[in-house]
Motif scaffolding. Structure first.
Motif, PDB file in Angstrom:
ATOM      1  N   LEU A  16      71.821  45.924  -8.197  1.00 32.38           N
ATOM      2  CA  LEU A  16      70.730  47.001  -7.561  1.00 32.38           C
ATOM      3  C   LEU A  16      69.151  47.626  -8.060  1.00 32.38           C
ATOM      4  O   LEU A  16      69.501  46.783  -9.460  1.00 32.38           O
ATOM      5  N   LYS A  17      68.778  47.466  -7.640  1.00 38.82           N
ATOM      6  CA  LYS A  17      66.923  47.632  -8.034  1.00 38.82           C
ATOM      7  C   LYS A  17      67.054  49.123  -8.473  1.00 38.82           C
ATOM      8  O   LYS A  17      67.679  50.177  -7.577  1.00 38.82           O
ATOM      9  N   ASN A  18      65.899  49.329  -8.991  1.00 41.00           N
ATOM     10  CA  ASN A  18      65.075  51.104  -9.321  1.00 41.00           C
ATOM     11  C   ASN A  18      67.272  51.877  -9.225  1.00 41.00           C
ATOM     12  O   ASN A  18      66.824  52.953  -8.798  1.00 41.00           O
ATOM     13  N   ILE A  19      67.800  51.402 -10.861  1.00 42.59           N
ATOM     14  CA  ILE A  19      68.961  52.224 -11.065  1.00 42.59           C
ATOM     15  C   ILE A  19      68.196  53.368 -12.110  1.00 42.59           C
ATOM     16  O   ILE A  19      67.760  53.065 -12.577  1.00 42.59           O
ATOM     17  N   ASP A  20      68.259  54.424 -11.375  1.00 40.50           N
ATOM     18  CA  ASP A  20      67.284  55.523 -12.101  1.00 40.50           C
ATOM     19  C   ASP A  20      68.755  56.462 -12.714  1.00 40.50           C
ATOM     20  O   ASP A  20      70.142  56.231 -12.909  1.00 40.50           O
ATOM     21  N   THR A  21      68.079  57.065 -13.589  1.00 36.57           N
ATOM     22  CA  THR A  21      69.106  57.607 -15.193  1.00 36.57           C
ATOM     23  C   THR A  21      69.864  58.678 -14.898  1.00 36.57           C
ATOM     24  O   THR A  21      70.791  59.512 -15.052  1.00 36.57           O
ATOM     25  N   ASP A  22      69.641  59.157 -13.438  1.00 32.91           N
ATOM     26  CA  ASP A  22      69.785  60.053 -13.210  1.00 32.91           C
ATOM     27  C   ASP A  22      71.482  59.364 -12.529  1.00 32.91           C
ATOM     28  O   ASP A  22      72.280  60.161 -12.058  1.00 32.91           O
ATOM     29  N   VAL A  23      72.116  58.077 -12.047  1.00 32.70           N
ATOM     30  CA  VAL A  23      72.685  57.638 -11.396  1.00 32.70           C
ATOM     31  C   VAL A  23      73.360  57.847 -12.605  1.00 32.70           C
ATOM     32  O   VAL A  23      74.790  57.024 -12.644  1.00 32.70           O
ATOM     33  N   ILE A  24      72.874  57.072 -13.291  1.00 36.51           N
ATOM     34  CA  ILE A  24      73.682  56.815 -14.620  1.00 36.51           C
ATOM     35  C   ILE A  24      74.211  57.543 -15.289  1.00 36.51           C
ATOM     36  O   ILE A  24      75.478  57.321 -15.419  1.00 36.51           O
ATOM     37  N   ILE A  25      73.466  58.690 -15.535  1.00 31.89           N
ATOM     38  CA  ILE A  25      74.485  60.054 -15.863  1.00 31.89           C
ATOM     39  C   ILE A  25      73.626  61.125 -15.484  1.00 31.89           C
ATOM     40  O   ILE A  25      73.123  61.443 -15.804  1.00 31.89           O
ATOM     41  N   PRO A  26      74.260  62.077 -14.504  1.00 27.87           N
ATOM     42  CA  PRO A  26      73.346  62.836 -13.315  1.00 27.87           C
ATOM     43  C   PRO A  26      72.810  64.317 -14.622  1.00 27.87           C
ATOM     44  O   PRO A  26      74.409  64.371 -15.064  1.00 27.87           O
TER      45      PRO A  26
ATOM     46  N   CYS B 419      65.031  71.730 -10.140  1.00 25.06           N
ATOM     47  CA  CYS B 419      64.334  70.506  -9.626  1.00 25.06           C
ATOM     48  C   CYS B 419      65.614  69.176 -10.148  1.00 25.06           C
ATOM     49  O   CYS B 419      65.240  67.989  -9.988  1.00 25.06           O
ATOM     50  N   LEU B 420      66.308  70.099 -11.414  1.00 26.36           N
ATOM     51  CA  LEU B 420      66.857  68.606 -10.965  1.00 26.36           C
ATOM     52  C   LEU B 420      68.846  70.034 -11.450  1.00 26.36           C
ATOM     53  O   LEU B 420      68.434  71.541 -11.499  1.00 26.36           O
ATOM     54  N   GLY B 421      70.019  69.043 -11.363  1.00 22.97           N
ATOM     55  CA  GLY B 421      71.147  70.309 -11.094  1.00 22.97           C
ATOM     56  C   GLY B 421      71.893  70.049 -11.865  1.00 22.97           C
ATOM     57  O   GLY B 421      72.633  69.163 -12.620  1.00 22.97           O
ATOM     58  N   ARG B 444      69.560  64.338  -7.600  1.00 23.50           N
ATOM     59  CA  ARG B 444      69.091  64.250  -8.305  1.00 23.50           C
ATOM     60  C   ARG B 444      69.041  66.949  -8.225  1.00 23.50           C
ATOM     61  O   ARG B 444      69.155  66.970  -9.308  1.00 23.50           O
ATOM     62  N   GLN B 445      68.993  66.763  -6.939  1.00 22.27           N
ATOM     63  CA  GLN B 445      69.044  68.709  -6.554  1.00 22.27           C
ATOM     64  C   GLN B 445      70.577  69.391  -6.968  1.00 22.27           C
ATOM     65  O   GLN B 445      70.845  70.657  -6.204  1.00 22.27           O
ATOM     66  N   GLY B 446      71.231  67.918  -7.406  1.00 23.67           N
ATOM     67  CA  GLY B 446      73.219  68.832  -7.297  1.00 23.67           C
ATOM     68  C   GLY B 446      73.232  67.595  -6.559  1.00 23.67           C
ATOM     69  O   GLY B 446      72.623  66.710  -5.133  1.00 23.67           O
TER      70      GLY B 446
END
Ligand code: SF4
Lengths: 197, 476
Positions: A16-26, B419-421, B444-446
């Motif tokens: 996948l492209k644009n795998i962001d850091t929120d996906v890597i670790i929420p 802004c972030l969960g 991102r928001q939860g």
């Protein structure tokens, strides 16, 4: 930093492209004050999908991950690199990385290897059945099928990775130069000293 | 005559401590902002190696990410303990580390407390021509003042604490020129969403962007901070706006800013920073203000931007096959069907806040729309989170808090909030939020939250109608 020069084994074919850091670790995993133990939260949202590669026994413990463009975009959280290291990943191969992620990866001895999309497509195919080999000395990624892809790496970063250099220790050798800069700064721009709150 | 230089080149050259043969430079850092999430492991590293903080006087610590935005003090003026043990532990770590290493610390119940990127400019800690870092990617925000500001990881936080420098290689430069006049209802947020749509999430990768043109010049400092804040959302290392009289007027008199004779010397220096005539950028992108509408995101990448008059796209309409796949996943996560008009999308939550849009001007713009109106019945949760205690005070002095609460919004304490969960403010799974923040990433928001990024006025308009709304329909 621990020294690293070769990585070999299976690779998670993520693509996948644009795998962001929120996906890597929420974000909910960022409340730790330690660098270890984050592997449990890694790729949580991808793992919630049945049949995902991370929970496929075929790839268990794979040291490599293959992704699309702009891997690691988003937040500066180094937790992304720590989480990947904690789950046993030593290298990511992608067509491009976010600047901050590749810096964080480097500081943690995690290889962030840039290869063109055509090479990624081929490696995604190989990853489904076979091992992939990465050699930092020769700057190559190879497969058991005679594929051979060369990658670029900043010579300084290569040196640090292969020798496991402590970067802060290295910079502290320049303490005199930093002091000289500070002295010049206070002379040239004395107004830069902040008033305290 | 010397070679013409860009603003970026001038700031960079003024901060080189040493240059290695391979071009890597040791760059001096003028200002370091520290918050609770990305610093504990850095302080731990210093302690383990027996290292001290080289320049505590150039370092400022403030908690923001983890803090609940509910009341901080009880009736007796005592701090209310934080319920989540992990958040409490992280906040305590900063509260301990700052004095241990001699760093100024703004505590959670201080009126100066706020989101680190609101506090820096507000206190006059962030200045034009300086290098500013923080363990947070939206540090680019301070570039709105003409500072070279960028986010760093925790290892780099430790490196800056120990050495007041970073080992860096120079980025390429890009000019994003926005000319013309903004249409009614279009704010700085719409400009930066539009830029992100044009460049793509990785379009600025490897570059430092200078935003130029008549539109940028006409913006207030608040608006410029909003634009530079989201430089990272189009992949840039940092964003810059050349400092000018608007900038100087904003900084003058702020507590940590130069004063007296120092002020004059500072302004004289700042005036030399603008990009020279004839200097060249590695890349130039021109944008016509007439093309920018009130904007909104439909997907899970900040590049998924549409004018509010747009319709949810068909994934097959994208040329790039991997974008088609990403769009399908986004639409699935967002629960949207191609062909739906953006203005037909109902929202259950409204978040006005974050380092992108929580300054006084943002709150005024939202209040302007909400005056004499109420949130729609289907909007379950609507909150306003001022960027700092000082913004909150000023808004209360102007009576904005009463407009918000009268419209059915909750009026909160400053922090990163929804802004972030990460703190208690989260958007429930499967629900939508019209949000003035900067990221619409999955979760991102939860977990499961569906984010639509908008300007403060657009968020207020969505609150009134209960669906994404063209603010021009409500403007007086
Ligand atoms: S408000 Fe959001 S983007 Fe800004 S610093 Fe806080 S978490 Fe980061």
């Amino acid at each position: 930093m621990k020294a690293i020069s070769r990585v070999e084994g299976r690779a998670y074919p993520v693509g996948l492209k644009n795998i962001d850091t929120d996906v890597i670790i929420p974000a909910v995993w960022l409340k730790t004050i330690s660098r270890v133990g984050l592997g449990k939260g890694a790729f949580e949202s991808l793992r919630a999908v049945p049949g995902n590669v991370f929970d496929d026994p075929e790839y268990a413990g794979a040291p490599i991950l293959i992704a699309g463009d702009n891997f690691g975009c988003g937040s500066s959280r180094e937790h992304a690199a720590w989480a990947m290291a904690d789950m046993g990943i030593s290298a990511v191969i992608a067509p491009s990385f976010s600047d901050i992620f590749s810096g964080n990866a480097f500081k943690n001895g995690l290889l962030a290897i840039v290869l063109p999309q055509a090479a990624i497509d081929r490696l995604m195919e190989v990853a489904r059945t076979d091992d992939i080999h990465i050699d930092l000395e020769t700057q190559t990624v190879t497969t058991p099928f005679q594929d051979r892809f060369e990658f670029e790496i900043d010579p300084f970063r290569k040196h640090c990775l292969i020798n496991g250099v402590d970067e802060i220790g290295l910079t502290l050798k320049s303490s005199d130069a930093i002091s000289a800069y500070e002295a010049k700064l206070s002379a040239d721009r004395p107004w830069l000293a902040p008033n305290q709150v | 005559m010397s070679t013409p230089q860009t603003l970026y080149e001038k700031i960079w050259n003024a901060h080189v401590v040493e240059q290695r043969d391979d071009g890597t430079c040791l760059i001096f850092i003028d200002r370091h902002l520290v918050h609770e999430v990305t610093s504990p492991q850095a302080f731990e590293g210093l302690r383990a190696a027996g290292r001290r903080v080289r320049r505590p006087d150039l370092t400022l610590a403030v908690p923001d990410h983890n803090l609940p935005t509910t009341a901080r003090l009880d009736q007796n003026g005592q701090p209310i303990p934080i319920a989540d043990p992990e958040s409490a532990q992280q906040l305590e770590a900063l509260e301990r580390n700052a004095p241990e290493f001699g760093i100024d610390y703004i505590n959670a119940s201080d009126a100066k407390q706020g989101i680190v990127h609101v506090v820096g400019p507000e206190q006059g800690f962030s200045l034009p021509g300086t290098t500013i870092v923080c363990g947070d990617s939206h540090t680019a925000c301070h570039g709105g003042l003409g500072a070279l500001a960028f986010g760093i990881g925790t290892s780099e936080v430790e490196h800056v604490l120990a050495t007041q420098t970073l080992q860096l290689t120079r980025s390429k430069s890009m000019e994003v020129r926005v000319e013309g006049e903004l249409l009614p209802g279009v704010s700085a947020k719409d400009v930066v969403l539009h830029i992100t749509g044009v460049l793509g999430a990785a379009g600025g990768s490897g570059h430092v962007i200078e935003y130029t043109g008549s539109v940028i010049r006409a913006l207030s400092v608040e608006g410029r901070l909003t634009i530079s804040n989201m430089a990272i959302e189009h992949g840039a290392r940092a964003g810059l706006v050349a400092p000018d009289d608007t900038t100087f007027a904003y900084i003058k008199g702020r507590p940590m800013a130069p004063a007296g004779a120092d002020w004059d010397a500072a302004v004289a220096y700042w005036r030399t920073l603008a990009t020279d005539a004839g200097a060249t950028y590695d890349k130039v992108v021109s944008i016509d203000a007439a093309d920018i509408a009130p904007s909104v995101t439909w997907g899970t990448s900040p590049e998924d931007v549409l004018p509010i008059t747009g319709i949810v796209p068909e994934p097959s309409a994208f040329a790039d096959p991997s974008k088609q796949e990403a769009a399908r996943k986004s639409l699935d996560y967002m629960g949207l069907t191609p062909g739906t008009r953006m203005t037909d999308i109902e929202v259950q939550n409204i978040f006005i806040g974050s380092c992108t849009n929580s300054r006084i001007e943002d709150l005024r713009a939202a209040a302007e729309i909400l005056k004499g109106r109420k949130k729609a019945a289907n909007v379950k949760w609507a909150i306003v989170v001022p960027g700092s205690g000082l913004v909150k005070q000023q808004a209360e002095d102007e009576g904005l808090d009463r407009i918000f609460t009268g419209a059915g919004f909750e009026w909160r304490e400053p922090g990163c909030s929804a802004c972030l969960g990460m703190n208690p403010d989260k958007v429930p799974a499967g629900e939508r939020c019209a949000s003035t923040s900067n990221r619409n990433f999955v979760g991102r928001q939860g977990p499961g939250a569906r984010t639509h990024l908008v300007s403060p006025a657009m968020a207020a308009a969505a609150a009134v109608t209960g669906r994404l709304t063209d603010v021009r329909e409500l403007a007086s």
